[in-house]
Design an enzyme around this catalytic site. Structure first.
Site, PDB file in Angstrom:
ATOM      1  N   GLU A 198      -1.850   7.008  11.833  1.00  0.00           N
ATOM      2  CA  GLU A 198      -3.166   6.399  11.978  1.00  0.00           C
ATOM      3  C   GLU A 198      -3.088   4.917  12.366  1.00  0.00           C
ATOM      4  O   GLU A 198      -3.884   4.439  13.160  1.00  0.00           O
ATOM      5  CB  GLU A 198      -3.935   6.565  10.666  1.00  0.00           C
ATOM      6  CG  GLU A 198      -5.419   6.744  10.877  1.00  0.00           C
ATOM      7  CD  GLU A 198      -6.150   7.009   9.574  1.00  0.00           C
ATOM      8  OE1 GLU A 198      -5.529   7.542   8.636  1.00  0.00           O
ATOM      9  OE2 GLU A 198      -7.340   6.669   9.499  1.00  0.00           O
ATOM     10  N   ASP A 199      -2.143   4.201  11.781  1.00  0.00           N
ATOM     11  CA  ASP A 199      -2.181   2.741  11.910  1.00  0.00           C
ATOM     12  C   ASP A 199      -1.062   2.107  12.732  1.00  0.00           C
ATOM     13  O   ASP A 199      -1.044   0.887  12.895  1.00  0.00           O
ATOM     14  CB  ASP A 199      -2.127   2.092  10.509  1.00  0.00           C
ATOM     15  CG  ASP A 199      -3.373   2.377   9.694  1.00  0.00           C
ATOM     16  OD1 ASP A 199      -4.369   2.809  10.302  1.00  0.00           O
ATOM     17  OD2 ASP A 199      -3.348   2.180   8.471  1.00  0.00           O
TER      18      ASP A 199
ATOM     19  N   HIS B 185       0.832  -1.209   0.000  1.00  0.00           N
ATOM     20  CA  HIS B 185       0.000   0.000   0.000  1.00  0.00           C
ATOM     21  C   HIS B 185       0.869   1.262   0.000  1.00  0.00           C
ATOM     22  O   HIS B 185       0.903   1.993  -0.982  1.00  0.00           O
ATOM     23  CB  HIS B 185      -0.983  -0.004   1.171  1.00  0.00           C
ATOM     24  CG  HIS B 185      -1.778   1.257   1.256  1.00  0.00           C
ATOM     25  ND1 HIS B 185      -2.603   1.666   0.231  1.00  0.00           N
ATOM     26  CD2 HIS B 185      -1.851   2.229   2.207  1.00  0.00           C
ATOM     27  CE1 HIS B 185      -3.157   2.824   0.560  1.00  0.00           C
ATOM     28  NE2 HIS B 185      -2.706   3.189   1.733  1.00  0.00           N
TER      29      HIS B 185
ATOM     30  N   ASP C 151     -17.772  12.401 -28.929  1.00  0.00           N
ATOM     31  CA  ASP C 151     -16.411  12.447 -28.387  1.00  0.00           C
ATOM     32  C   ASP C 151     -16.029  11.202 -27.598  1.00  0.00           C
ATOM     33  O   ASP C 151     -15.173  11.260 -26.732  1.00  0.00           O
ATOM     34  CB  ASP C 151     -16.223  13.702 -27.526  1.00  0.00           C
ATOM     35  CG  ASP C 151     -17.096  13.670 -26.299  1.00  0.00           C
ATOM     36  OD1 ASP C 151     -18.084  12.892 -26.277  1.00  0.00           O
ATOM     37  OD2 ASP C 151     -16.805  14.408 -25.344  1.00  0.00           O
TER      38      ASP C 151
ATOM     39  N   HIS D 169       2.520   7.938   5.217  1.00  0.00           N
ATOM     40  CA  HIS D 169       1.180   8.524   5.388  1.00  0.00           C
ATOM     41  C   HIS D 169       0.259   7.796   6.354  1.00  0.00           C
ATOM     42  O   HIS D 169      -0.629   8.413   6.929  1.00  0.00           O
ATOM     43  CB  HIS D 169       0.487   8.723   4.032  1.00  0.00           C
ATOM     44  CG  HIS D 169      -0.187   7.505   3.488  1.00  0.00           C
ATOM     45  ND1 HIS D 169       0.474   6.581   2.726  1.00  0.00           N
ATOM     46  CD2 HIS D 169      -1.452   7.041   3.620  1.00  0.00           C
ATOM     47  CE1 HIS D 169      -0.383   5.610   2.393  1.00  0.00           C
ATOM     48  NE2 HIS D 169      -1.545   5.875   2.920  1.00  0.00           N
TER      49      HIS D 169
ATOM     50  N   ASP E  63      -3.686   8.242  -2.128  1.00  0.00           N
ATOM     51  CA  ASP E  63      -4.033   7.175  -1.194  1.00  0.00           C
ATOM     52  C   ASP E  63      -5.344   6.525  -1.633  1.00  0.00           C
ATOM     53  O   ASP E  63      -5.450   5.299  -1.723  1.00  0.00           O
ATOM     54  CB  ASP E  63      -4.184   7.805   0.201  1.00  0.00           C
ATOM     55  CG  ASP E  63      -4.562   6.805   1.278  1.00  0.00           C
ATOM     56  OD1 ASP E  63      -4.039   5.676   1.240  1.00  0.00           O
ATOM     57  OD2 ASP E  63      -5.366   7.171   2.157  1.00  0.00           O
TER      58      ASP E  63
HETATM   59 MN    MN Z   1      -3.432   4.744   3.154  1.00  0.00          MN
END
Ligand code: MN
Length: 489
Positions: A85-86, A57, A268, A81, A147
């Site tokens: 959070e994780d 990821h 188009d 990133h 992300d």
């Molecule tokens: Mn992520």
């Protein structure tokens, strides 16, 4: 590190060097440190697909960021990133290790993780504004979009309900933001990855129509491509780059809905695109095309003289191809093309002096460029202004426990919030829990708080309530309810 790990890292660093040849040894060593830090922070963590979180990821998000041409701080932030959070990593840890700029980027993107779309159309605009206000820095929005891009690429591993929520959210929130920043390529990527999950039946119907239309148009497009090459070579005395672009499925779907599913009026789906050296050649090429093929009246669009509000520039024309269908041709310069595809993330738009002439632009400091861009008198100003936090300084964004965002003026109270959620909830509001803690109705709110209204069937508006709120919608409702009370007494 295992042999495979070393190889993966080397490949990544080589890509950085290749894509950003101007990156210095300091840049590379910073990126290398961010790589190691993030990898060890996510050690042992798995994705829904059962693969290693960092490699499958974070590394892909960083790859996307490189593809978008972004610079060192954002590449580091992309690798890092999800650490706040994780993992056990805190903002403090990151700041010690990588400084304030990278930490702020990671913190910003972590905050955006809270945004969830629950199918409430009323709140879509608030969600988008919230997104931008929290981001504070346009790079955070770009990072969040990268992300999301990768999450959409791996959506098949998630449970069905989650797939649809994320896909809808991406179409409602993320793609419009990418569009506002002029990142055309990302808009279609996000929409097309989301479409099959968001609206499966509409997707199947559109895809079938699309495949039929493409196979019908194929021969005449190829023929036209060849004679266009010859025409432009004659006119410009070199062979410009000519290719075909196929409209995205979601964009075609939107158009089919607008045209009441009448495929005849869609010209188009496949467009031929010519990239020439400068603006005057754009018009020369248009002249050459019109002297060969008859243009469809009213279909010539000069987005060079009058760019779209997000900065898009190109000439468009639709011509009768003779025996085949009507074909759209788009003419633009390389700088315009890069801008149309990558918007404010476009390297080229700065280098090819579209916005800046002759300044010291050797070092690519992205945010510096943004400021420069804001000084110029382009239409792009409109959306860049939107990205400035100042714009939102008088607004606060507060969450319901379900994650809906309520957009209120600064100084708004729990009572304002209650009325903004629903008139009935306002009428019987007894107080509210801010981040779980019970507070009085008059308590002013601050951005990013989670607010839950505690209702009390006996609670009813009184004159005092008029002093406890500031929004006109709450005040109007309270006055109306007070009037009603007096009448019934
Ligand atoms: Mn992520």
């Amino acid at each position: 590190m295992s042999e495979q790990d070393t190889k993966t890292k080397e490949t990544f660093l080589r890509k950085v060097q290749k894509t950003l040849p101007e990156s210095s040894a300091t840049d590379l060593s910073l990126i290398s440190r961010a790589y190691d830090f993030a990898k060890s922070a996510h050690e042992g963590q798995m994705r829904a697909s059962g693969t290693a979180y960092f490699e499958d990821h974070c590394l892909h998000v960083a790859d996307h960021i490189i593809d978008l041409g972004m610079d060192t701080p954002l590449i580091c932030a992309a690798l890092l990133h999800d650490t706040i959070e994780d993992t056990k990593t805190t903002a403090k840890d990151l700041q010690k290790e990588f400084g304030l700029e990278i930490t702020r980027l990671v913190e910003g993107v972590s905050k955006l993780g809270k945004i969830k779309y629950h199918g409430n159309e009323r709140h879509v605009e608030s969600l988008r504004k919230f997104f931008v206000s929290v981001a504070q820095d346009a790079r955070v929005v770009i990072l969040k979009l990268a992300d999301r891009w990768h999450n959409l690429e791996t959506l098949q591993y998630l449970p069905i309900e989650k797939q649809q929520r994320i896909a809808l959210e991406s179409i409602m929130i993320h793609a419009p933001l990418a569009s506002r920043m002029g990142m055309g390529k990302l808009v279609s990527t996000i929409n097309d990855l989301s479409f099959p999950y968001a609206y499966p039946d509409e997707y199947k119907k559109t895809k079938k129509i699309m495949d039929g239309m493409i196979s019908n148009a194929d021969v005449s497009i190829q023929k036209m491509h060849r004679s266009l090459s010859a025409d432009l070579h004659n006119t410009l005395h070199y062979l410009p780059q000519i290719d075909e672009r196929i409209k995205g499925t979601y964009s075609l779907y939107k158009k089919l809905v607008r045209k009441k599913w009448n495929t005849e009026s869609i010209y188009d789906l496949v467009a031929i695109r010519a990239i020439v050296n400068n603006v005057s050649e754009c018009y020369q090429a248009l002249g050459a095309i019109h002297s060969h093929w008859r243009p469809v009246p009213g279909r010539v669009k000069d987005y060079i003289a009058v760019p779209k509000p997000n900065g898009y520039q190109s000439l468009h024309t639709a011509v009768f191809s003779g025996d085949g269908p009507i074909v759209e041709i788009q003419i633009r310069t390389q700088a315009m093309h890069d801008y149309n595809e990558y918007g404010i993330a476009s390297h080229h738009s700065y280098k090819n002096n579209r916005v800046q002439k002759g300044s010291d632009k050797e070092s690519f400091a992205w945010i510096e460029q943004l400021r420069e861009l804001q000084k110029t008198n382009l239409t792009t100003n409109d959306y860049l202004t939107q990205l400035k936090t100042d714009f939102f300084q008088d607004r606060i964004f507060v969450f319901t426990p379900k994650g809906d965002v309520i957009d209120l003026p600064a100084g708004a109270t729990i009572l304002d919030f209650a009325y903004a959620v629903h008139g009935k909830i306002g009428e019987h509001a007894g107080g509210g829990r801010i981040n779980g803690k019970f507070m009085a109705l008059k308590t002013p709110l601050v951005s990013e708080q989670i607010v839950e209204i505690v209702t009390n069937p006996k609670a009813r508006p009184s004159d005092k309530w008029l002093e406890m709120c500031i929004t006109s919608s709450a005040l109007t409702s309270i006055r109306r309810q007070l009037k009603k009370q007096r009448q019934t007494i």
